[in-house]
Design a protein around this motif. Structure first.
Motif, PDB file in Angstrom:
ATOM      1  N   ASP A   3       0.827  -1.222   0.088  1.00  0.00           N
ATOM      2  CA  ASP A   3       0.038  -0.082   0.042  1.00  0.00           C
ATOM      3  C   ASP A   3       0.839   1.313   0.116  1.00  0.00           C
ATOM      4  O   ASP A   3       0.686   2.219  -0.625  1.00  0.00           O
ATOM      5  N   LEU A   4       1.886   1.291   0.794  1.00  0.00           N
ATOM      6  CA  LEU A   4       2.874   2.362   0.871  1.00  0.00           C
ATOM      7  C   LEU A   4       3.460   2.733  -0.502  1.00  0.00           C
ATOM      8  O   LEU A   4       3.453   3.638  -0.909  1.00  0.00           O
ATOM      9  N   GLU A   5       3.982   1.528  -1.156  1.00  0.00           N
ATOM     10  CA  GLU A   5       4.424   1.895  -2.644  1.00  0.00           C
ATOM     11  C   GLU A   5       3.640   2.353  -3.497  1.00  0.00           C
ATOM     12  O   GLU A   5       3.898   3.162  -4.329  1.00  0.00           O
ATOM     13  N   TYR A   6       2.382   1.756  -3.384  1.00  0.00           N
ATOM     14  CA  TYR A   6       1.048   2.318  -4.430  1.00  0.00           C
ATOM     15  C   TYR A   6       0.783   3.789  -3.919  1.00  0.00           C
ATOM     16  O   TYR A   6       0.757   4.302  -5.099  1.00  0.00           O
ATOM     17  N   ASP A   7       1.014   4.256  -2.587  1.00  0.00           N
ATOM     18  CA  ASP A   7       0.543   5.619  -2.403  1.00  0.00           C
ATOM     19  C   ASP A   7       1.738   6.544  -3.009  1.00  0.00           C
ATOM     20  O   ASP A   7       1.234   7.569  -3.504  1.00  0.00           O
TER      21      ASP A   7
END
Length: 89
Positions: A3-7
């Motif tokens: 999720d962090l990479e996506y954000d």
């Protein structure tokens, strides 16, 4: 993709300074730095010393220079972001 990479990738369709990225995401330096390192290892981002000067290989030192760089999603990073089943978080 986390999720962090996506954000982070969601913010890097255009070149962003570290400060802009941190202010937009409202993350602390440790979280953002570790996510940028993960994305760089996967070749999903590019690092720049200025908005137009890309850095390559040994020129990149995220350990000490991460806060001075500009970032942009790479072609493979954009593909991974757009192929992800996540929808922004």
């Amino acid at each position: 993709m986390s999720d962090l990479e996506y954000d982070v990738l969601d913010e890097l369709y255009f070149v962003q300074s570290y400060a802009q990225l941190r202010d937009t995401l409202k993350w602390d330096d440790n979280m953002l730095k570790s996510t940028l390192e993960s994305l760089l290892i996967k070749d999903w981002i590019r690092c720049y010393s200025s908005p137009t000067q890309e850095l390559f290989g040994d020129q990149i030192d995220l350990e000490t220079g991460f806060h001075t760089y500009y970032y942009l999603a790479s072609k493979s990073g954009l593909f991974a972001h757009n192929s992800s089943d996540q929808n922004g978080g």
